[in-house]
Scaffold this motif. Sequence first.
Motif, short mmCIF file in Angstrom:
data_model
loop_
_atom_site.label_atom_id
_atom_site.label_comp_id
_atom_site.label_asym_id
_atom_site.label_seq_id
_atom_site.Cartn_x
_atom_site.Cartn_y
_atom_site.Cartn_z
N GLN A 90 0.80 -1.22 0.00
CA GLN A 90 0.00 0.00 0.00
C GLN A 90 0.83 1.27 0.00
O GLN A 90 0.43 2.27 -0.57
N HIS A 91 1.97 1.23 0.66
CA HIS A 91 2.76 2.46 0.80
C HIS A 91 4.09 2.39 0.05
O HIS A 91 4.39 3.27 -0.75
N GLY A 92 4.87 1.38 0.30
CA GLY A 92 6.20 1.29 -0.27
C GLY A 92 6.21 1.19 -1.78
O GLY A 92 7.02 1.82 -2.46
N PHE A 93 5.31 0.39 -2.33
CA PHE A 93 5.29 0.15 -3.77
C PHE A 93 4.29 1.03 -4.51
O PHE A 93 4.05 0.81 -5.70
N LEU A 112 15.69 -15.52 17.85
CA LEU A 112 15.21 -15.47 16.48
C LEU A 112 15.44 -14.06 15.95
O LEU A 112 15.12 -13.07 16.61
N ARG A 113 16.04 -13.97 14.77
CA ARG A 113 16.29 -12.67 14.16
C ARG A 113 15.60 -12.66 12.80
O ARG A 113 15.87 -13.51 11.95
N ILE A 114 14.69 -11.70 12.62
CA ILE A 114 13.94 -11.58 11.38
C ILE A 114 14.27 -10.23 10.76
O ILE A 114 14.17 -9.19 11.41
N SER A 115 14.64 -10.27 9.49
CA SER A 115 14.88 -9.05 8.73
C SER A 115 13.83 -8.99 7.63
O SER A 115 13.72 -9.91 6.82
N TYR A 116 13.08 -7.92 7.61
CA TYR A 116 12.07 -7.68 6.58
C TYR A 116 12.47 -6.42 5.84
O TYR A 116 12.66 -5.37 6.47
N ALA A 117 12.61 -6.50 4.55
CA ALA A 117 13.01 -5.33 3.77
C ALA A 117 12.25 -5.31 2.45
O ALA A 117 11.89 -6.35 1.91
N ASP A 118 12.01 -4.11 1.94
CA ASP A 118 11.48 -3.98 0.60
C ASP A 118 12.25 -2.89 -0.13
O ASP A 118 12.95 -2.09 0.49
N ASN A 119 12.14 -2.88 -1.45
CA ASN A 119 12.84 -1.88 -2.25
C ASN A 119 11.88 -0.76 -2.68
O ASN A 119 12.03 -0.18 -3.74
N GLY A 120 10.93 -0.47 -1.80
CA GLY A 120 9.95 0.58 -2.08
C GLY A 120 10.55 1.96 -1.97
O GLY A 120 11.77 2.13 -1.88
N LYS A 121 9.68 2.94 -1.93
CA LYS A 121 10.11 4.34 -1.98
C LYS A 121 10.73 4.84 -0.68
O LYS A 121 11.27 5.93 -0.63
N GLY A 122 10.64 4.05 0.38
CA GLY A 122 11.23 4.47 1.65
C GLY A 122 10.26 5.27 2.50
O GLY A 122 9.14 5.57 2.10
N ILE A 123 10.72 5.62 3.68
CA ILE A 123 9.90 6.35 4.65
C ILE A 123 10.55 7.71 4.86
O ILE A 123 11.77 7.80 5.08
N GLU A 124 9.74 8.75 4.82
CA GLU A 124 10.26 10.09 5.08
C GLU A 124 10.94 10.12 6.44
O GLU A 124 10.38 9.60 7.43
#
Length: 168
Positions: A90-93, A112-124
């Motif tokens: 909804q926001h990143g893409f 437990l280590r979880i990394s969640y990342a996307d290549n969206g527009k980022g956060i201000e």
Amino acid sequence: EETAESILRNLNQTSELVNSFKKLAENQSGGRLETFRLGLFLQEIIFSFQQVFKRTGHRIEVNVPDDLELTGFPGAYAHIFTNLIRNSLQHGFEGRENGLIRIDVGVQDDSLRISYADNGKGIEPAYLDKIFDPFFTTGRERGNSGLGLSIVYNQVTSVLNGRVAVFS
């Protein structure tokens, strides 16, 4: 007729908010403690988004050890990943094609280590310290409630006794 439609739309949004609060309250109590394989469970969650991803160029890459078995609260993980994926969509893409979500899971020092990342527009930068606040959203005009990342934060910190860090 327009007034009636507006009232109905507002009532539906209010109903969705109340249902979100109910779900959050249910999961704050911890839900059922179960043993499950996180990789398989995560694939089920991703499968529920299959129709959305079919209509876009977006994709998800998951890196979870095949033998990683957890004893925990699968409902909390479902809320976390569902809300993170929705947030990316909804926001990143927004206005983008070929988005990529990458989920990496591992065990480090018995945690437990979880990394969640996307290549969206980022956060201000001005929003980074607000994104986990209830009702904070940059998409109110599109009907977003601002509860998604607040739910993620509460599930991680309260139910799973974990920590959350965000980078843009």
